[in-house]
Design a protein around this motif. Sequence first.
Motif, PDB file in Angstrom:
ATOM      1  N   MET A  65     -17.435  52.751   1.103  1.00 13.94           N
ATOM      2  CA  MET A  65     -18.679  52.686   1.863  1.00 13.94           C
ATOM      3  C   MET A  65     -18.340  53.034   3.305  1.00 13.94           C
ATOM      4  O   MET A  65     -17.744  52.218   4.016  1.00 13.94           O
ATOM      5  CB  MET A  65     -19.292  51.298   1.766  1.00 13.94           C
ATOM      6  N   THR A  66     -18.661  54.250   3.731  1.00 13.19           N
ATOM      7  CA  THR A  66     -18.282  54.711   5.066  1.00 13.19           C
ATOM      8  C   THR A  66     -19.517  55.005   5.912  1.00 13.19           C
ATOM      9  O   THR A  66     -20.645  54.764   5.503  1.00 13.19           O
ATOM     10  CB  THR A  66     -17.405  55.972   4.969  1.00 13.19           C
ATOM     11  N   GLY A  67     -19.283  55.540   7.102  1.00 11.06           N
ATOM     12  CA  GLY A  67     -20.385  55.871   7.994  1.00 11.06           C
ATOM     13  C   GLY A  67     -21.133  54.651   8.494  1.00 11.06           C
ATOM     14  O   GLY A  67     -22.304  54.752   8.872  1.00 11.06           O
ATOM     15  N   HIS A  68     -20.465  53.488   8.484  1.00 13.22           N
ATOM     16  CA  HIS A  68     -21.068  52.224   8.929  1.00 13.22           C
ATOM     17  C   HIS A  68     -22.278  51.823   8.099  1.00 13.22           C
ATOM     18  O   HIS A  68     -23.124  51.051   8.558  1.00 13.22           O
ATOM     19  CB  HIS A  68     -21.440  52.292  10.416  1.00 13.22           C
ATOM     20  N   ALA A  69     -22.375  52.349   6.868  1.00 14.89           N
ATOM     21  CA  ALA A  69     -23.489  51.980   5.997  1.00 14.89           C
ATOM     22  C   ALA A  69     -23.481  50.484   5.690  1.00 14.89           C
ATOM     23  O   ALA A  69     -24.544  49.887   5.445  1.00 14.89           O
ATOM     24  CB  ALA A  69     -23.424  52.782   4.701  1.00 14.89           C
ATOM     25  N   PHE A  70     -22.320  49.861   5.724  1.00 10.89           N
ATOM     26  CA  PHE A  70     -22.212  48.425   5.481  1.00 10.89           C
ATOM     27  C   PHE A  70     -23.076  47.636   6.459  1.00 10.89           C
ATOM     28  O   PHE A  70     -23.613  46.579   6.112  1.00 10.89           O
ATOM     29  CB  PHE A  70     -20.743  48.006   5.606  1.00 10.89           C
ATOM     30  N   GLN A  71     -23.225  48.157   7.669  1.00  5.22           N
ATOM     31  CA  GLN A  71     -23.987  47.447   8.688  1.00  5.22           C
ATOM     32  C   GLN A  71     -25.489  47.470   8.445  1.00  5.22           C
ATOM     33  O   GLN A  71     -26.240  46.776   9.134  1.00  5.22           O
ATOM     34  CB  GLN A  71     -23.682  48.024  10.070  1.00  5.22           C
ATOM     35  N   GLU A  72     -25.934  48.254   7.471  1.00  4.85           N
ATOM     36  CA  GLU A  72     -27.351  48.291   7.135  1.00  4.85           C
ATOM     37  C   GLU A  72     -27.738  47.175   6.167  1.00  4.85           C
ATOM     38  O   GLU A  72     -28.915  47.022   5.844  1.00  4.85           O
ATOM     39  CB  GLU A  72     -27.707  49.655   6.573  1.00  4.85           C
ATOM     40  N   LEU A  73     -26.755  46.400   5.707  1.00  7.03           N
ATOM     41  CA  LEU A  73     -27.042  45.211   4.897  1.00  7.03           C
ATOM     42  C   LEU A  73     -27.368  44.082   5.867  1.00  7.03           C
ATOM     43  O   LEU A  73     -26.491  43.370   6.354  1.00  7.03           O
ATOM     44  CB  LEU A  73     -25.835  44.866   4.029  1.00  7.03           C
ATOM     45  N   LEU A  74     -28.638  43.915   6.177  1.00  4.33           N
ATOM     46  CA  LEU A  74     -29.045  43.063   7.288  1.00  4.33           C
ATOM     47  C   LEU A  74     -29.143  41.581   6.939  1.00  4.33           C
ATOM     48  O   LEU A  74     -28.840  40.724   7.769  1.00  4.33           O
ATOM     49  CB  LEU A  74     -30.401  43.538   7.833  1.00  4.33           C
ATOM     50  N   GLY A  75     -29.560  41.274   5.727  1.00  2.00           N
ATOM     51  CA  GLY A  75     -29.751  39.878   5.356  1.00  2.00           C
ATOM     52  C   GLY A  75     -28.563  39.312   4.601  1.00  2.00           C
ATOM     53  O   GLY A  75     -27.833  40.046   3.922  1.00  2.00           O
ATOM     54  N   ASP A  76     -28.370  37.989   4.690  1.00  2.00           N
ATOM     55  CA  ASP A  76     -27.270  37.354   3.977  1.00  2.00           C
ATOM     56  C   ASP A  76     -27.366  37.592   2.476  1.00  2.00           C
ATOM     57  O   ASP A  76     -26.355  37.865   1.818  1.00  2.00           O
ATOM     58  CB  ASP A  76     -27.265  35.845   4.244  1.00  2.00           C
TER      59      ASP A  76
ATOM     60  N   ARG B  55     -27.751  41.389  15.232  1.00  2.00           N
ATOM     61  CA  ARG B  55     -28.504  42.595  14.892  1.00  2.00           C
ATOM     62  C   ARG B  55     -28.878  43.391  16.143  1.00  2.00           C
ATOM     63  O   ARG B  55     -29.332  42.823  17.135  1.00  2.00           O
ATOM     64  CB  ARG B  55     -29.755  42.225  14.094  1.00  2.00           C
ATOM     65  N   VAL B  56     -28.698  44.704  16.032  1.00  2.00           N
ATOM     66  CA  VAL B  56     -29.016  45.610  17.133  1.00  2.00           C
ATOM     67  C   VAL B  56     -29.992  46.667  16.613  1.00  2.00           C
ATOM     68  O   VAL B  56     -29.698  47.368  15.636  1.00  2.00           O
ATOM     69  CB  VAL B  56     -27.760  46.299  17.694  1.00  2.00           C
ATOM     70  N   SER B  57     -31.154  46.777  17.247  1.00  2.00           N
ATOM     71  CA  SER B  57     -32.122  47.816  16.904  1.00  2.00           C
ATOM     72  C   SER B  57     -31.934  48.999  17.853  1.00  2.00           C
ATOM     73  O   SER B  57     -31.590  48.824  19.023  1.00  2.00           O
ATOM     74  CB  SER B  57     -33.551  47.281  17.013  1.00  2.00           C
ATOM     75  N   PHE B  58     -32.140  50.197  17.329  1.00  2.00           N
ATOM     76  CA  PHE B  58     -31.938  51.389  18.156  1.00  2.00           C
ATOM     77  C   PHE B  58     -32.762  52.547  17.620  1.00  2.00           C
ATOM     78  O   PHE B  58     -33.253  52.514  16.480  1.00  2.00           O
ATOM     79  CB  PHE B  58     -30.457  51.779  18.201  1.00  2.00           C
ATOM     80  N   THR B  59     -32.947  53.544  18.455  1.00  2.00           N
ATOM     81  CA  THR B  59     -33.593  54.785  18.032  1.00  2.00           C
ATOM     82  C   THR B  59     -32.553  55.896  18.004  1.00  2.00           C
ATOM     83  O   THR B  59     -31.598  55.906  18.789  1.00  2.00           O
ATOM     84  CB  THR B  59     -34.726  55.192  18.985  1.00  2.00           C
ATOM     85  N   GLU B  60     -32.747  56.821  17.090  1.00  2.00           N
ATOM     86  CA  GLU B  60     -31.919  58.028  17.011  1.00  2.00           C
ATOM     87  C   GLU B  60     -32.859  59.224  17.158  1.00  2.00           C
ATOM     88  O   GLU B  60     -33.810  59.359  16.378  1.00  2.00           O
ATOM     89  CB  GLU B  60     -31.165  58.084  15.683  1.00  2.00           C
ATOM     90  N   THR B  61     -32.621  60.042  18.159  1.00  2.00           N
ATOM     91  CA  THR B  61     -33.524  61.146  18.471  1.00  2.00           C
ATOM     92  C   THR B  61     -32.860  62.476  18.154  1.00  2.00           C
ATOM     93  O   THR B  61     -31.687  62.706  18.508  1.00  2.00           O
ATOM     94  CB  THR B  61     -33.926  61.113  19.961  1.00  2.00           C
TER      95      THR B  61
ATOM     96  N   PHE C 147     -23.901  43.554  13.210  1.00  2.00           N
ATOM     97  CA  PHE C 147     -22.512  43.506  13.657  1.00  2.00           C
ATOM     98  C   PHE C 147     -21.909  42.165  13.242  1.00  2.00           C
ATOM     99  O   PHE C 147     -22.245  41.128  13.821  1.00  2.00           O
ATOM    100  CB  PHE C 147     -22.441  43.640  15.182  1.00  2.00           C
ATOM    101  N   LEU C 148     -21.029  42.192  12.247  1.00  2.00           N
ATOM    102  CA  LEU C 148     -20.358  40.980  11.804  1.00  2.00           C
ATOM    103  C   LEU C 148     -18.925  40.963  12.333  1.00  2.00           C
ATOM    104  O   LEU C 148     -18.197  41.950  12.212  1.00  2.00           O
ATOM    105  CB  LEU C 148     -20.314  40.916  10.280  1.00  2.00           C
ATOM    106  N   GLY C 149     -18.510  39.847  12.900  1.00  2.00           N
ATOM    107  CA  GLY C 149     -17.130  39.686  13.304  1.00  2.00           C
ATOM    108  C   GLY C 149     -16.239  39.426  12.109  1.00  2.00           C
ATOM    109  O   GLY C 149     -16.710  39.187  10.984  1.00  2.00           O
ATOM    110  N   VAL C 150     -14.931  39.444  12.324  1.00  2.00           N
ATOM    111  CA  VAL C 150     -13.967  39.313  11.233  1.00  2.00           C
ATOM    112  C   VAL C 150     -14.134  37.991  10.492  1.00  2.00           C
ATOM    113  O   VAL C 150     -14.108  37.954   9.254  1.00  2.00           O
ATOM    114  CB  VAL C 150     -12.529  39.456  11.780  1.00  2.00           C
ATOM    115  N   SER C 151     -14.308  36.901  11.198  1.00  2.00           N
ATOM    116  CA  SER C 151     -14.416  35.587  10.545  1.00  2.00           C
ATOM    117  C   SER C 151     -15.618  35.519   9.609  1.00  2.00           C
ATOM    118  O   SER C 151     -15.504  35.087   8.450  1.00  2.00           O
ATOM    119  CB  SER C 151     -14.504  34.476  11.593  1.00  2.00           C
TER     120      SER C 151
END
Length: 206
Positions: free
Chosen positions: A62-73, A138-144, A162-166
């Motif tokens: 799972m690359t391209g930071h797609a893991f970070q799109e899993l927003l809920g626990d 959680r960080v919201s952003f726009t991509e233009t 953004f999840l830390g290591v712990s």
Amino acid sequence: MGCGTGRLLRRARQAGHQGRLTGLDPAAAMLVQGREGTREVEWVLGDLRCTAWREEFDLVVMTGHAFQELLGDEDLRLALAAVREGLRPDGEFVFDTRNPAARAWETWTPERVREVRGPDGDLVRVWHEAATPVRGERVSFTETFDGPRWDMPRISHSTVRFLGVSALDRFLDEAGLVVRQRYGDWSRQPFTPSSPEIISCAGRAG
């Protein structure tokens, strides 16, 4: 997982991979492009909540930071449980997520423009802009996207986690996965608290 147009899968096949290659993505348009690129990959529309693989894969990526799109626990738990089910006993799950300590979102400003070449050959200008204030993990952003074929720039809205290591390792442990190796960037430098990335290679525990 989150294969997009399948560039990584095509490169694996071109590099001589002779085994089964499967690309999973929830975006049908991405998979259409993937199929146009090669028929030698099993393209699957959906996500890990609608699959039932059992010890079928040596490697899940799972690359391209797609893991970070899993927003809920719960989304995260379901995804990790499905990964564990799909891995063979000695298989590995490799994924990347941005290190929150590096605060990458602070560089997501309209002044930082990059240019990419689109499939039609046009040069497209791309930039990001993070919303403030940042709310917890959680960080919201726009991509233009701005290109010569469009009268107005195209804007997409996203949120990433953004999840830390712990916290990350707690979710992995709960899913029965254990980290075997961890890197801080794609040159395989050891992970440190200031690394830009958290790149984890995990396997089934026990």
